[in-house]
Structure formats: structure tokens, C-alpha cells
Design a protein around this motif. Structure first.
Motif, PDB file in Angstrom:
ATOM      1  N   THR A 195       0.840  -1.195   0.000  1.00  0.00           N
ATOM      2  CA  THR A 195       0.000   0.000   0.000  1.00  0.00           C
ATOM      3  C   THR A 195       0.874   1.244   0.000  1.00  0.00           C
ATOM      4  OG1 THR A 195      -1.781  -1.134   1.176  1.00  0.00           O
ATOM      5  CG2 THR A 195      -1.741   1.268   1.321  1.00  0.00           C
ATOM      6  N   ASP A 196       0.504   2.231  -0.801  1.00  0.00           N
ATOM      7  CA  ASP A 196       1.263   3.471  -0.863  1.00  0.00           C
ATOM      8  C   ASP A 196       1.256   4.176   0.485  1.00  0.00           C
ATOM      9  OD1 ASP A 196       2.171   3.389  -3.465  1.00  0.00           O
ATOM     10  OD2 ASP A 196       0.415   4.430  -4.276  1.00  0.00           O
ATOM     11  N   SER A 197       2.384   4.771   0.808  1.00  0.00           N
ATOM     12  CA  SER A 197       2.480   5.576   2.017  1.00  0.00           C
ATOM     13  C   SER A 197       2.244   7.035   1.657  1.00  0.00           C
ATOM     14  CB  SER A 197       3.860   5.419   2.660  1.00  0.00           C
ATOM     15  OG  SER A 197       4.870   5.829   1.750  1.00  0.00           O
ATOM     16  N   THR A 198       2.016   7.840   2.689  1.00  0.00           N
ATOM     17  CA  THR A 198       1.909   9.278   2.503  1.00  0.00           C
ATOM     18  C   THR A 198       2.193   9.943   3.838  1.00  0.00           C
ATOM     19  OG1 THR A 198       0.562  11.085   1.579  1.00  0.00           O
ATOM     20  CG2 THR A 198      -0.611   9.354   2.803  1.00  0.00           C
ATOM     21  N   LEU A 199       1.769  11.169   4.032  1.00  0.00           N
ATOM     22  CA  LEU A 199       2.209  11.977   5.159  1.00  0.00           C
ATOM     23  C   LEU A 199       1.689  11.489   6.506  1.00  0.00           C
ATOM     24  CD1 LEU A 199       1.569  15.507   3.645  1.00  0.00           C
ATOM     25  CD2 LEU A 199       3.685  14.195   3.635  1.00  0.00           C
ATOM     26  N   LEU A 200       2.505  11.708   7.537  1.00  0.00           N
ATOM     27  CA  LEU A 200       2.044  11.496   8.906  1.00  0.00           C
ATOM     28  C   LEU A 200       1.130  12.635   9.334  1.00  0.00           C
ATOM     29  CD1 LEU A 200       2.231   9.886  11.581  1.00  0.00           C
ATOM     30  CD2 LEU A 200       4.179  11.338  12.182  1.00  0.00           C
ATOM     31  N   GLY A 201       1.464  13.842   8.935  1.00  0.00           N
ATOM     32  CA  GLY A 201       0.659  14.997   9.300  1.00  0.00           C
ATOM     33  C   GLY A 201       0.999  15.511  10.688  1.00  0.00           C
ATOM     34  N   PRO A 202       0.548  16.722  11.013  1.00  0.00           N
ATOM     35  CA  PRO A 202       0.915  17.341  12.287  1.00  0.00           C
ATOM     36  C   PRO A 202       0.022  16.973  13.457  1.00  0.00           C
ATOM     37  CG  PRO A 202      -0.317  18.899  10.963  1.00  0.00           C
ATOM     38  CD  PRO A 202      -0.176  17.648  10.125  1.00  0.00           C
ATOM     39  N   PHE A 203      -1.001  16.135  13.263  1.00  0.00           N
ATOM     40  CA  PHE A 203      -1.964  15.877  14.330  1.00  0.00           C
ATOM     41  C   PHE A 203      -1.846  14.491  14.956  1.00  0.00           C
ATOM     42  CE2 PHE A 203      -4.193  19.151  11.735  1.00  0.00           C
ATOM     43  CZ  PHE A 203      -4.152  20.155  12.680  1.00  0.00           C
ATOM     44  N   TYR A 204      -0.801  13.742  14.596  1.00  0.00           N
ATOM     45  CA  TYR A 204      -0.550  12.492  15.314  1.00  0.00           C
ATOM     46  C   TYR A 204      -0.022  12.828  16.707  1.00  0.00           C
ATOM     47  CZ  TYR A 204       1.653   8.255  16.966  1.00  0.00           C
ATOM     48  OH  TYR A 204       2.020   7.188  17.751  1.00  0.00           O
ATOM     49  N   VAL A 205      -0.535  12.126  17.718  1.00  0.00           N
ATOM     50  CA  VAL A 205      -0.060  12.333  19.087  1.00  0.00           C
ATOM     51  C   VAL A 205       0.153  10.982  19.759  1.00  0.00           C
ATOM     52  CG1 VAL A 205      -1.190  14.576  19.363  1.00  0.00           C
ATOM     53  CG2 VAL A 205      -2.412  12.500  20.021  1.00  0.00           C
TER      54      VAL A 205
ATOM     55  N   GLU B 100       5.651  -6.755  13.469  1.00  0.00           N
ATOM     56  CA  GLU B 100       6.985  -7.346  13.493  1.00  0.00           C
ATOM     57  C   GLU B 100       7.285  -8.037  12.167  1.00  0.00           C
ATOM     58  OE1 GLU B 100       9.661 -10.418  16.228  1.00  0.00           O
ATOM     59  OE2 GLU B 100       7.578  -9.973  16.776  1.00  0.00           O
ATOM     60  N   GLY B 101       8.462  -7.729  11.618  1.00  0.00           N
ATOM     61  CA  GLY B 101       8.873  -8.332  10.361  1.00  0.00           C
ATOM     62  C   GLY B 101       8.455  -7.558   9.130  1.00  0.00           C
ATOM     63  N   TYR B 102       7.815  -6.389   9.340  1.00  0.00           N
ATOM     64  CA  TYR B 102       7.323  -5.597   8.209  1.00  0.00           C
ATOM     65  C   TYR B 102       7.747  -4.138   8.364  1.00  0.00           C
ATOM     66  CZ  TYR B 102       4.356  -9.642   7.429  1.00  0.00           C
ATOM     67  OH  TYR B 102       3.902 -10.919   7.205  1.00  0.00           O
ATOM     68  N   GLU B 103       7.847  -3.463   7.240  1.00  0.00           N
ATOM     69  CA  GLU B 103       8.101  -2.031   7.268  1.00  0.00           C
ATOM     70  C   GLU B 103       6.871  -1.307   7.819  1.00  0.00           C
ATOM     71  OE1 GLU B 103      10.835   0.070   6.222  1.00  0.00           O
ATOM     72  OE2 GLU B 103      11.752  -1.893   6.610  1.00  0.00           O
ATOM     73  N   PRO B 104       7.056  -0.331   8.698  1.00  0.00           N
ATOM     74  CA  PRO B 104       5.904   0.470   9.135  1.00  0.00           C
ATOM     75  C   PRO B 104       5.254   1.164   7.931  1.00  0.00           C
ATOM     76  CG  PRO B 104       7.815   0.891  10.517  1.00  0.00           C
ATOM     77  CD  PRO B 104       8.305   0.094   9.343  1.00  0.00           C
ATOM     78  N   LEU B 105       3.965   1.360   8.019  1.00  0.00           N
ATOM     79  CA  LEU B 105       3.236   2.017   6.940  1.00  0.00           C
ATOM     80  C   LEU B 105       2.469   3.209   7.499  1.00  0.00           C
ATOM     81  CD1 LEU B 105       2.073   2.202   4.038  1.00  0.00           C
ATOM     82  CD2 LEU B 105       0.266   0.620   4.792  1.00  0.00           C
ATOM     83  N   VAL B 106       2.802   4.400   7.017  1.00  0.00           N
ATOM     84  CA  VAL B 106       2.057   5.614   7.327  1.00  0.00           C
ATOM     85  C   VAL B 106       1.270   5.978   6.085  1.00  0.00           C
ATOM     86  CG1 VAL B 106       2.201   8.055   7.908  1.00  0.00           C
ATOM     87  CG2 VAL B 106       3.792   6.430   8.954  1.00  0.00           C
TER      88      VAL B 106
ATOM     89  N   SER C 233      -4.241   6.081  -5.647  1.00  0.00           N
ATOM     90  CA  SER C 233      -4.216   4.701  -5.161  1.00  0.00           C
ATOM     91  C   SER C 233      -4.795   4.582  -3.765  1.00  0.00           C
ATOM     92  CB  SER C 233      -2.780   4.171  -5.151  1.00  0.00           C
ATOM     93  OG  SER C 233      -1.975   4.890  -4.230  1.00  0.00           O
ATOM     94  N   LEU C 234      -4.989   5.709  -3.080  1.00  0.00           N
ATOM     95  CA  LEU C 234      -5.507   5.699  -1.708  1.00  0.00           C
ATOM     96  C   LEU C 234      -6.924   6.259  -1.628  1.00  0.00           C
ATOM     97  CD1 LEU C 234      -2.286   6.908   0.145  1.00  0.00           C
ATOM     98  CD2 LEU C 234      -3.119   4.555  -0.095  1.00  0.00           C
ATOM     99  N   VAL C 235      -7.595   6.345  -2.764  1.00  0.00           N
ATOM    100  CA  VAL C 235      -8.992   6.795  -2.784  1.00  0.00           C
ATOM    101  C   VAL C 235      -9.892   5.618  -2.430  1.00  0.00           C
ATOM    102  CG1 VAL C 235     -10.873   7.578  -4.262  1.00  0.00           C
ATOM    103  CG2 VAL C 235      -8.624   8.672  -4.395  1.00  0.00           C
ATOM    104  N   ALA C 236     -10.719   5.814  -1.414  1.00  0.00           N
ATOM    105  CA  ALA C 236     -11.622   4.765  -0.926  1.00  0.00           C
ATOM    106  C   ALA C 236     -13.071   5.161  -1.166  1.00  0.00           C
ATOM    107  CB  ALA C 236     -11.389   4.516   0.559  1.00  0.00           C
ATOM    108  N   ASP C 237     -13.938   4.160  -1.195  1.00  0.00           N
ATOM    109  CA  ASP C 237     -15.382   4.402  -1.306  1.00  0.00           C
ATOM    110  C   ASP C 237     -15.965   4.636   0.080  1.00  0.00           C
ATOM    111  OD1 ASP C 237     -15.501   4.113  -4.081  1.00  0.00           O
ATOM    112  OD2 ASP C 237     -15.689   1.932  -3.924  1.00  0.00           O
ATOM    113  N   PHE C 238     -16.465   5.829   0.310  1.00  0.00           N
ATOM    114  CA  PHE C 238     -17.219   6.131   1.525  1.00  0.00           C
ATOM    115  C   PHE C 238     -18.684   5.897   1.164  1.00  0.00           C
ATOM    116  CE2 PHE C 238     -13.214   7.915   2.418  1.00  0.00           C
ATOM    117  CZ  PHE C 238     -13.126   8.264   3.761  1.00  0.00           C
TER     118      PHE C 238
END
Length: 291
Positions: A96-106, A225-231, A253-258
Motif C-alpha cells: 500500500t502506498d504511504s503518505t504523510l504522517l501529518g501534524p496531528f498524530y499524538v 513485526e517483520g514488516y516495514e511500518p506504513l504511514v 491509489s488511496l482513494v476509498a469508497d465512503f
């Protein structure tokens, strides 16, 4: 020589000061940084007034930043640096494609059981999310940690309304995948929103005549464990700001059906809903850990 330096000799003099650095990568990064930084100043003929303005700008970025307001992250985002670094480091093929973490992760987000309502009682149209985490061969990834967070129906995150929520987290949680690699939760439908423009980064956007808007999305950060983290994030396909994301993070590639459901239909947890609601399903593919 470190005295009587000129516009032509200063760069080499600064670069030579890193020759004693024992960390090869640190030396490479700083020598190259000095080269590009000095070349930039020479190319645009940077004035003393502009230099003072830039230093003041960076000081103000630091002053406004807090554990829940990461203005330096936002600065990196609106200049496209965050996405560029992500593209350099996460060309992960069939994952799955990665993208930004953004400033609101805490940090300190609550751990939730699958199926829990993570909205924190914030009002909004109900949203039922169902995710599956698999490897590149389609096998379920069991016990993966899944961070998720998003805005409310007016485009605000919990950290932006701490007084209203009495400091309690909302619309964010940490979940685990089950034996089938699945996780699921209930929340509320998010909304598009502007990035914060009340700080120094807002000055850049206004000066450039740029829109501050981000398309509607849900954030995810997956660890196993054993995988690259995905953001990554998932975006609503019909969002009016999908094609002009202020931080350049949207990907087709990250467009989902709502999917919209009407009152009287049965929700994924089996209850007949008395109000309209939406559902989203997605499969996340993790890449194996490097080396």
C-alpha cells in the motif's frame, strides 16, 4: 583559510570544518547542505533584510510549535518536502502506498477493542470502518498495531478542541488485527479542512495565493513485526479538494469508497440504524522489513 573569506571561498571553508566528522553520513549531509544553502543565497542574491526575515520566521515557527501543534512539520508539508522524503524512501512496489504522517498524530492515544466506538462522543454521521492487513502474498498479518485518527464533521481534530473535549482524545485509537488480519471500529464521518493558517505557515500560503485546504481523509500508521511500518491515509474520491491538497499528500491509489447508507439499513455490527451512516472497507498491504 578561515579569515578574509569572500563570496567565492566561504562555502569551501565551511565544508572543510566537517572533515573531522567521524560519521560519514553526517559529513555527507552537512557538506551537501552547506553547498546548496550557499548556492541558493548566491543565486537569489539574498539581502540582509531577507535573511533577518527568514530567521525571524523560523523563530516564530518554533515558538508556536507544541506537542500537539507541529508547525515545523506543517512547514515541511506545505513546501512538499515531507512528500518528497516519503517518495524517496517508500517506493514499496506492491505494498500500500504511504503518505504523510501529518501534524496531528499524538502519543498517548487510547487502545481500543475491535468494534469499539472511538468517536469520543463527538457528534456526527456514524462511520463504520473495516480494515484487513495482509502481506504481499495476501496472507493476513496477525497482531499488527493500527493507529488511526481523523477530524470531526467540521474538520477539527481533538487536539484543536482540547477545552471543548476536556483534554480527552476523540476520533483516534490504537487497535490490533485479529487472527484474520482484520480490525474494525465505529466513529464519525470526517470532513475536509484547512491546515492551520494562524501561524507562520499561513503567511506563506497567503503570500503565494494558495488554498489551505486538505481533502477529507482518515490517517493510519501500521506496525507489525517483520514488516516495514506504513504511514498512510485514505481519501474520499469525490472530495472537492482531492486534486489540490495543500500538503501534496493525496494519491489516487488511496482513494476509498465512503459508501452512504440510509436510515433503516443494517450497520456492519448488526444493528438497524435510525440515522444515515457511511461504511468504508480497505485492505492494507505491508512490505517486508528491509535487511
Amino acid at each position: 583559510m578561515s579569515i578574509d573569506l569572500t563570496e567565492e571561498t566561504i562555502t569551501d571553508a565551511v565544508q572543510q570544518t566537517f572533515e573531522g566528522c567521524t560519521n560519514e553520513r553526517v559529513r555527507e549531509v552537512f557538506v551537501t547542505l552547506v553547498q546548496h544553502l550557499h548556492d541558493f543565497a548566491r543565486e537569489v542574491r539574498l539581502t540582509s533584510e531577507e535573511w533577518f526575515t527568514a530567521v525571524d520566521f523560523l523563530e516564530r515557527v518554533g515558538r508556536i510549535s507544541t506537542p500537539t501543534r507541529q508547525e515545523f512539520v506543517l512547514l515541511s508539508d506545505i513546501l512538499g518536502l515531507s512528500v518528497l522524503v516519503d517518495q524517496i524512501n517508500h517506493g514499496n512496489g506492491s505494498a500500500t502506498d504511504s503518505t504523510l504522517l501529518g501534524p496531528f498524530y499524538v502519543e498517548g492515544r487510547p487502545r481500543a477493542e475491535n468494534g469499539a466506538d472511538i468517536s469520543g462522543g463527538v457528534a456526527g454521521m456514524p462511520l463504520f470502518f473495516s480494515g484487513t492487513v495482509v502481506d504481499q502474498d495476501g496472507r493476513p498479518v496477525v497482531g499488527a498495531d493500527v493507529d488511526t485518527w481523523h477530524s470531526d464533521s467540521e474538520g477539527f481534530y481533538d487536539v484543536q478542541q482540547a477545552d471543548k473535549l476536556h483534554g480527552e482524545p476523540a476520533m483516534r485509537a490504537l487497535l490490533d488485527t485479529d487472527d484474520d488480519g482484520r480490525f474494525w471500529y465505529r466513529s464519525i464521518v470526517p470532513r475536509y479542512y484547512p491546515v492551520p493558517t494562524d501561524g507562520p505557515c499561513g503567511e506563506i500560503l497567503r503570500a503565494a495565493g494558495r488554498s489551505p485546504m486538505r481533502p477529507e481523509h482518515i490517517h493510519f500508521w501500521l506496525h507489525a513485526e517483520g514488516y516495514e511500518p506504513l504511514v498512510t491515509m485514505l481519501f474520499r474520491g469525490d472530495d472537492p479538494y482531492l486534486e489540490r491538497d495543500a500538503v501534496f499528500g493525496a494519491k489516487r491509489s488511496l482513494v476509498a469508497d465512503f459508501v452512504q447508507h440510509e436510515a433503516g439499513e443494517t450497520a456492519p455490527h448488526g444493528t438497524v440504524m435510525s440515522e444515515p451512516f457511511q461504511t468504508v472497507e480497505w485492505t492494507f498491504t505491508l512490505a517486508p522489513a528491509r535487511g
